[in-house]
Scaffold this active site. Sequence first.
Site, PDB file in Angstrom:
ATOM      1  N   GLU A 161      -9.414   6.453  10.225  1.00  0.00           N
ATOM      2  CA  GLU A 161     -10.402   5.401  10.420  1.00  0.00           C
ATOM      3  C   GLU A 161     -11.402   5.459   9.260  1.00  0.00           C
ATOM      4  OE1 GLU A 161     -13.346   4.262  13.936  1.00  0.00           O
ATOM      5  OE2 GLU A 161     -11.733   5.637  14.495  1.00  0.00           O
ATOM      6  N   ARG A 219       0.834  -1.207   0.000  1.00  0.00           N
ATOM      7  CA  ARG A 219       0.000   0.000   0.000  1.00  0.00           C
ATOM      8  C   ARG A 219       0.864   1.250   0.000  1.00  0.00           C
ATOM      9  NH1 ARG A 219      -5.353  -0.919   0.810  1.00  0.00           N
ATOM     10  NH2 ARG A 219      -5.736  -2.768   2.016  1.00  0.00           N
ATOM     11  N   ARG A 262      -9.964   1.981  -2.687  1.00  0.00           N
ATOM     12  CA  ARG A 262      -8.756   1.515  -2.020  1.00  0.00           C
ATOM     13  C   ARG A 262      -8.653   2.184  -0.662  1.00  0.00           C
ATOM     14  NH1 ARG A 262      -7.278  -2.856  -3.692  1.00  0.00           N
ATOM     15  NH2 ARG A 262      -5.257  -2.572  -2.694  1.00  0.00           N
ATOM     16  N   ILE A 263      -8.145   1.427   0.292  1.00  0.00           N
ATOM     17  CA  ILE A 263      -7.896   2.004   1.619  1.00  0.00           C
ATOM     18  C   ILE A 263      -6.567   2.753   1.539  1.00  0.00           C
ATOM     19  CG2 ILE A 263      -7.465   1.448   4.050  1.00  0.00           C
ATOM     20  CD1 ILE A 263      -9.715  -0.329   3.906  1.00  0.00           C
ATOM     21  N   LEU A 264      -6.532   3.957   2.055  1.00  0.00           N
ATOM     22  CA  LEU A 264      -5.335   4.789   1.921  1.00  0.00           C
ATOM     23  C   LEU A 264      -4.483   4.729   3.188  1.00  0.00           C
ATOM     24  CD1 LEU A 264      -7.274   7.658   0.220  1.00  0.00           C
ATOM     25  CD2 LEU A 264      -5.447   6.312  -0.867  1.00  0.00           C
ATOM     26  N   SER A 291     -23.205  11.077   2.480  1.00  0.00           N
ATOM     27  CA  SER A 291     -22.410  12.029   3.266  1.00  0.00           C
ATOM     28  C   SER A 291     -21.124  12.382   2.531  1.00  0.00           C
ATOM     29  CB  SER A 291     -22.003  11.408   4.607  1.00  0.00           C
ATOM     30  OG  SER A 291     -23.119  10.918   5.310  1.00  0.00           O
ATOM     31  N   GLU A 297     -26.239  12.201  -4.380  1.00  0.00           N
ATOM     32  CA  GLU A 297     -24.781  12.339  -4.349  1.00  0.00           C
ATOM     33  C   GLU A 297     -24.326  13.321  -5.419  1.00  0.00           C
ATOM     34  OE1 GLU A 297     -22.510   8.683  -4.355  1.00  0.00           O
ATOM     35  OE2 GLU A 297     -24.073   7.617  -3.281  1.00  0.00           O
ATOM     36  N   HIS A 316     -19.744   9.020   0.779  1.00  0.00           N
ATOM     37  CA  HIS A 316     -20.143   7.693   1.264  1.00  0.00           C
ATOM     38  C   HIS A 316     -21.661   7.592   1.210  1.00  0.00           C
ATOM     39  CE1 HIS A 316     -19.777   3.939   3.397  1.00  0.00           C
ATOM     40  NE2 HIS A 316     -20.756   4.335   4.179  1.00  0.00           N
ATOM     41  N   ASN A 334     -14.222  12.646   0.722  1.00  0.00           N
ATOM     42  CA  ASN A 334     -14.792  11.388   0.224  1.00  0.00           C
ATOM     43  C   ASN A 334     -16.317  11.499   0.245  1.00  0.00           C
ATOM     44  OD1 ASN A 334     -14.819   8.648  -0.640  1.00  0.00           O
ATOM     45  ND2 ASN A 334     -15.196   7.975   1.459  1.00  0.00           N
TER      46      ASN A 334
HETATM   47  C1  GRF Z   1     -20.998   6.048  -4.883  1.00  0.00           C
HETATM   48  O1  GRF Z   1     -22.135   5.431  -4.383  1.00  0.00           O
HETATM   49  C2  GRF Z   1     -20.184   6.625  -3.762  1.00  0.00           C
HETATM   50  O2  GRF Z   1     -20.946   7.064  -2.688  1.00  0.00           O
HETATM   51  C3  GRF Z   1     -19.347   5.449  -3.338  1.00  0.00           C
HETATM   52  O3  GRF Z   1     -19.033   4.790  -4.538  1.00  0.00           O
HETATM   53  C4  GRF Z   1     -20.031   5.059  -5.511  1.00  0.00           C
HETATM   54  C5  GRF Z   1     -19.338   5.610  -6.702  1.00  0.00           C
HETATM   55  O4  GRF Z   1     -20.184   5.759  -7.809  1.00  0.00           O
HETATM   56  N1  GRF Z   1     -18.211   5.881  -2.577  1.00  0.00           N
HETATM   57  P1  GRF Z   1     -19.659   6.473  -9.118  1.00  0.00           P
HETATM   58  O5  GRF Z   1     -18.402   5.748  -9.560  1.00  0.00           O
HETATM   59  O6  GRF Z   1     -19.392   7.901  -8.797  1.00  0.00           O
HETATM   60  O7  GRF Z   1     -20.773   6.302 -10.106  1.00  0.00           O
END
Ligand code: GRF
Length: 222
Positions: free
Chosen positions: A147, A69, A95-97, A140, A178, A113, A111
Amino acid sequence: MPISTPSLVVLISGSGSNLQAIINAVKNKQIHARLCAVISNRADSFGLQRAKNAGIKTFIIDHRNYHSRENFDSALIERIDECQPDLVILAGFMRILTTRFIQHYADRLLNIHPSLLPKYKGLNTHKRALENAETKHGASIHLVSNELDSGAIVLQAEIPINSSDTQEILAARVLKQEHVIYPLAIALIIDGELTISNNALTYNQKPLTHPLLWQSGLLREQ
Ligand code: GRF
């Protein structure tokens, strides 16, 4: 407007629909910044095509080509830093950073989520929200901390869960939100309405103690 145009780098792994929303928001000047580069860890990410279509530089940094990593993240940092970005945006980057990466981009790493954090960190958020008979769900935007899915929350979109919702229907409704809140959060930060310092958020010069809320098409403070 600042003298030099702020720069953004977006990291993706998949479809890139959030990336597309950000591209559109830059194009229509909702976000006063330029997209310097889009980086994917997967060569088959559809998001790479979206970036190319918009004339943005793309890079593939395949994690499978690195022993650790740390090595992968070093390659990412090297590439990202060429852009001297004001914000590094994780948009479906799977990927986990490492701590080193997170600290390197402290206060400029975001990010998205698909849940109302702190609820449902990790995967399968829509399924778990339905199984738990939640009445509301959402997405969010948060700062990235060491974490998983746990940094300070900037902005959330909240939607009701309907009795007819399946995982797929709910996922699609959340994704639509989103696409509204990611560009909105980025624009607020780039325009200086929202500031980040030492992992703490300020909105219109006041400490942001609760995430901003996007609900029924309105931005609200809580
Ligand atoms: C989204 O649901 C986002 O919240 C999550 O991964 C998905 C990415 O979708 N982290 P996209 O690649 O932007 O269409």
